[in-house]
Design a protein around this motif. Structure first.
Motif, short mmCIF file in Angstrom:
data_model
loop_
_atom_site.label_atom_id
_atom_site.label_comp_id
_atom_site.label_asym_id
_atom_site.label_seq_id
_atom_site.Cartn_x
_atom_site.Cartn_y
_atom_site.Cartn_z
N HIS A 1 -25.50 -27.27 -13.28
CA HIS A 1 -25.46 -28.62 -12.44
C HIS A 1 -26.04 -28.55 -11.08
O HIS A 1 -25.36 -27.57 -10.39
CB HIS A 1 -23.88 -29.09 -12.47
N VAL B 1 -27.49 -35.21 -3.08
CA VAL B 1 -26.54 -36.04 -2.13
C VAL B 1 -27.49 -36.84 -1.09
O VAL B 1 -28.22 -36.13 -0.35
CB VAL B 1 -25.33 -35.19 -1.51
N CYS C 1 -26.02 -29.86 -3.86
CA CYS C 1 -24.74 -29.34 -3.64
C CYS C 1 -24.67 -28.39 -4.89
O CYS C 1 -24.76 -29.01 -6.03
CB CYS C 1 -23.65 -30.44 -3.38
N LEU C 2 -24.26 -27.40 -4.70
CA LEU C 2 -24.19 -26.21 -5.77
C LEU C 2 -22.60 -25.82 -5.94
O LEU C 2 -22.51 -25.07 -6.63
CB LEU C 2 -25.02 -25.31 -5.47
N LEU C 3 -21.82 -26.69 -5.37
CA LEU C 3 -20.40 -26.13 -5.18
C LEU C 3 -19.93 -25.84 -6.69
O LEU C 3 -19.50 -24.90 -7.10
CB LEU C 3 -19.45 -27.12 -4.38
N CYS C 4 -20.15 -26.95 -7.52
CA CYS C 4 -19.51 -26.91 -8.70
C CYS C 4 -20.17 -25.98 -9.73
O CYS C 4 -20.11 -25.68 -10.92
CB CYS C 4 -19.79 -28.33 -9.43
N GLY D 1 -21.87 -37.35 -3.60
CA GLY D 1 -21.65 -36.63 -4.69
C GLY D 1 -20.73 -36.97 -5.64
O GLY D 1 -19.98 -37.82 -5.34
N LEU D 2 -20.85 -36.67 -6.96
CA LEU D 2 -20.19 -37.44 -7.94
C LEU D 2 -18.81 -37.34 -7.94
O LEU D 2 -18.00 -38.00 -8.52
CB LEU D 2 -20.81 -37.33 -9.34
N CYS D 3 -18.30 -36.32 -7.25
CA CYS D 3 -16.95 -35.92 -7.09
C CYS D 3 -16.30 -36.93 -6.17
O CYS D 3 -15.15 -36.90 -6.06
CB CYS D 3 -16.73 -34.53 -6.56
N CYS E 1 -21.05 -32.43 -13.55
CA CYS E 1 -20.71 -31.31 -13.83
C CYS E 1 -19.43 -31.22 -14.75
O CYS E 1 -19.06 -30.57 -15.52
CB CYS E 1 -20.29 -30.54 -12.41
N CYS F 1 -16.36 -33.14 -12.92
CA CYS F 1 -15.38 -33.64 -11.99
C CYS F 1 -15.87 -35.02 -11.26
O CYS F 1 -15.39 -35.42 -10.27
CB CYS F 1 -15.00 -32.55 -10.93
N VAL G 1 -18.11 -35.46 -1.63
CA VAL G 1 -19.22 -34.91 -0.67
C VAL G 1 -20.15 -35.97 -0.24
O VAL G 1 -21.15 -36.31 -1.01
CB VAL G 1 -19.89 -33.83 -1.25
N CYS H 1 -25.96 -31.37 -7.72
CA CYS H 1 -26.05 -32.83 -7.39
C CYS H 1 -26.96 -32.77 -6.21
O CYS H 1 -27.25 -32.01 -5.22
CB CYS H 1 -24.53 -32.89 -6.53
FE1 SF4 Z 1 -20.79 -30.89 -4.70
FE2 SF4 Z 1 -19.02 -32.81 -5.59
FE3 SF4 Z 1 -21.44 -32.31 -6.69
FE4 SF4 Z 1 -19.76 -30.82 -7.16
S1 SF4 Z 1 -19.69 -32.83 -7.64
S2 SF4 Z 1 -21.60 -30.28 -6.84
S3 SF4 Z 1 -18.47 -30.63 -4.98
S4 SF4 Z 1 -21.08 -33.12 -4.72
#
Ligand code: SF4
Ligand code: NI
Ligand code: NI
Length: 707
Positions: free
Chosen positions: A495, A499, A485-488, A505-507, A574, A576, A510, A497
């Motif tokens: 960063h 998954v 996951c590259l959203l952040c 994901g650490l948020c 990241c 969050c 996800v 993630c």
């Molecule tokens: Fe994706 Fe969540 Fe990881 Fe951000 S913290 S990259 S939204 S899984």
């Protein structure tokens, strides 16, 4: 006077004011008095980020005045003018910091003043997903309270986080604008200098998510310009001071839009005197695009309404919450079984409840058909029911599945809101967000008691159970694909993630199923499949395929990640993350602290302090950000001894995970593991914690040494 002269004059006024405030404060408290903002690891953020220097005492602060002076060079060019603007920004921070000296709490409701690190972290995900598409800073005063309310509400309805400085706060109060972080309208303070609190928000975002090195001013300014979607509206008469503060905003990359006559600076300083166009002009200036779905309902619909509570006194109708049966279900159906946009109500509507309202049973069934639809996406879409109904003004949604709890307010009812409107909301949003999965959507809403109960047993429960069984069987071994996951990255460029079914994901937002659905929705989007291939180390959780992906997507910043250990090449963070886990050497174990916990931990650091060394997309062996749900996963610290290593957690987190901790404890052969985990009531002093662990016979004490 030229625009530049106005800016220089403002900066010099600011500097004079700053000198006298610092002098006054020193007179009162002495040079050795500490100075800091509350609940941050970056005090004082602007000075620290810009110069690399941490301010600890009033004497340090006095020393910083030289820096401010050096920024003011009165030459008639834009660069010098912007520097002078930055000087004003620093002054604002110094003056505001003085307000907090002596442990004072200078802000009163509704004003918030300084914004703690944890709030910024919690905004990470919504900012990167575009759920919060931008941050508006409205300074000054609109011509009337109505104008002010209109502007603020327009931003609010678009999901923009609005911060207010000055008299506009009174105008918002007068026109009864709902305020608070949950409504995304945040009054900072009445003095112009309180604008520093949003500046420091942007600057700390750079430190927290961007891993910008303190003292690297050019990189800092690049980050805020490119990644923090903020802009300023300066309304009403502009003093020299406000103009020079505006120059500071422009230096950070935030355009200023004003209703006053000033010399325009293309793209950066823009005049807009038509209040109906102010919002549009501002969004365009900052390049913010708002995705709007028009939903035919008689009340507002915006993420800003998510936090709105419908209290008993304001409530017209209620469903579930233990008072009636209420449940919700998304199910995959064949194209032939779904009639697009059919919204059906079976049973009485809320206007049959009489003038005082009341309660009803409720079932919400969302049928989705589409050639890319999979049963795996049902829970992902079903969870969105919670958000979509909550985004509706006057509707509150809590829970999920058969513990759903919905309230509809009196004002929504009076505005004409009826049950079919819930269907309209779900129809529009499901298609909007899941367009490439859902070709047809129909919504059935049932309030007929018998039918609600009958279908719960016959249709909903069997579906929930089947899903749970599928989820339980979803292990890292049972799938051949993980996701990155590259959203952040829009905030934390280095960063990545990873998954997996057993590591979300650490948020915390996800899961593997979410990532899978996200990929299905947008094959070039933020979540990309990683075909696992051969495993290099099953214990540490090391795959060639993961390393390759991480190296590629972090642009070489990280080349090796072990997903099952905290000790060696752990996953990056990241910023969050919901929790941080860190080694407590005295206990031969780890502590976990969640973002909501503000107190001290046995590591001698608060969440914020721990987080400041763990974020920004870097690897920090011994520390790791992670989601709450990961704690009870079999893969948590798998290589390091697993859950049995956990020696301390804040009480709130422990309570929230209680059932799962007990269950997982039993799985690892410890009957009362839950009771063995220390919390802040046991203490935050290492000695007290170790004494407790010894007394209860915590397994970590006799495990292999962590180092
Ligand atoms: Fe994706 Fe969540 Fe990881 Fe951000 S913290 S990259 S939204 S899984
Ligand atoms: Ni709501
Ligand atoms: Ni993040």
């Amino acid at each position: 006077m030229t625009l530049f002269d106005i800016i220089f004059t403002g900066s010099e006024q600011a500097l004079e004011a700053c000198k006298s405030v610092v002098e006054q404060t020193i007179k009162e408290y002495g040079e050795n008095e500490k100075v800091s903002f509350p609940n941050t690891a970056y005090s004082l953020p602007t000075i620290y980020a810009a110069t690399g220097q941490k301010i600890g005492t009033l004497a340090d602060l006095k020393g910083a005045i030289g820096v401010i002076e050096s920024l003011i060079v009165k030459e008639q060019n834009l660069e010098k003018a912007l520097n002078a603007g930055l000087a004003t920004a620093v002054v604002a921070e110094v003056i505001e910091a003085c307000k907090y000296v002596g442990g004072k709490n200078p802000y009163e409701e509704p004003c918030v003043g300084f914004i703690p690190d944890t709030v910024i972290r919690s905004m990470g995900v919504p900012l990167v997903t575009g759920d919060i598409p931008g941050v508006a800073v409205v300074i000054g005063e609109a011509p009337t309270a109505e104008d002010a309310a209109k502007i603020i509400k327009d931003y609010q309805s678009k999901g923009i986080l609005v911060t207010l400085v000055g008299k506009i706060i009174d105008q918002a109060i007068e026109s009864k604008v709902k305020m608070g972080l949950e409504f995304r309208v945040v009054p900072l303070g009445y003095d112009v200098t309180s604008v520093t609190h949003i500046v420091s928000f942007a600057i700390r975002a750079a430190l927290i998510f961007g891993n910008i090195k303190p003292g690297d001013l050019p990189e800092l300014l690049k980050y805020t310009k490119e990644r923090v979607p903020a802009f300023v509206n300066a309304l009403g008469p502009l003093s020299e001071l406000v103009v020079s503060a505006g120059a500071g905003a422009i230096a950070l990359g935030f355009p200023v839009i004003t209703d006053q006559d000033v010399q325009e600076v293309p793209m950066n300083l823009i005049v807009q005197k038509d209040y109906d166009k102010l919002v549009q002009t501002s969004l365009e200036a900052r390049g913010i695009k708002i995705k709007i779905t028009e939903i035919p309902i008689p009340v507002g619909f915006a993420p800003a309404f998510e936090g709105e509570r419908v209290r008993k006194d304001d409530m017209f109708a209620e469903f579930g919450g233990g008072r009636t049966t209420a449940w919700e279900l998304v199910r995959k159906r064949d194209l032939s079984e779904v009639e697009d946009h059919k919204i059906e109500l079976i049973g009485p509507d809320i206007d049959t409840l009489g003038p005082d309202g009341g309660k009803l049973p409720l079932a919400i069934i969302v049928d989705v058909a589409g050639k890319n639809m999979q049963e795996d996406f049902e829970p992902v879409m079903e969870r969105r029911i919670h958000y979509f109904t909550n985004y509706t003004e006057g509707v509150m949604h809590i829970g999920q599945r058969d513990i759903a709890w919905i309230r509809i307010s009196k004002s929504a009812y009076e505005a004409g809101f009826r049950l079919k409107h819930i269907g309209e909301v779900l129809y529009a949003k499901m298609l909007d967000e899941f367009g490439s999965i859902a070709d047809r959507v129909q919504v059935t809403i049932i309030t007929d008691k018998e039918k609600v109960e009958e279908l719960l047993e016959e249709v909903a429960r069997p579906r929930y159970e089947a899903r749970d069984a599928r989820l339980a069987g979803l292990t890292d071994e049972s799938v051949d694909t993980f996701y990155s996951c590259l959203l952040c990255q829009s905030f934390a460029p280095a960063h990545v993630c990873i998954v997996t079914p057993e590591r979300l994901g650490l948020c915390g937002a996800v899961s593997w199923l979410d990532a899978k659905a996200t990929y299905e929705l947008d094959s070039t989007g933020p979540c990309q499949p990683i075909v696992k291939g051969e495993c290099e180390d099953e214990v540490k959780g090391s795959w060639e395929s993961i390393n390759k992906r991480v190296a590629e997507q972090s642009h070489g910043a990280t080349t090796k990640v072990n997903i099952y250990t905290i000790m060696e090449d752990p996953m990056t963070s990241c910023g969050c993350f919901e929790c941080i886990c860190g080694i407590m050497p005295e206990a031969n174990g780890v502590i976990i602290v969640n973002r909501e916990y503000h107190g001290m931990t046995p590591l001698g650091m608060t969440f914020g302090e721990l987080a400041s060394t763990t974020g920004g997309g870097v690897q920090t062996p011994g520390f790791m950000g992670h989601g709450r749900q990961f704690i009870t996963s079999k893969k948590f610290l798998y290589a390091d001894g697993g859950l049995a290593r956990v020696v301390w957690m804040p009480k709130e987190l422990k309570e929230a995970l209680k059932e799962k901790l007990i269950e997982r404890g039993k799985e690892i052969g410890i009957e009362n593991f839950y009771d063995m985990i220390a919390d802040e009531e046991v203490g935050v002093e290492p000695d007290a914690v170790v004494e407790f662990l010894t007394k209860v016979g915590h397994p970590a004490l006799s495990m292999d040494p962590m180092f």
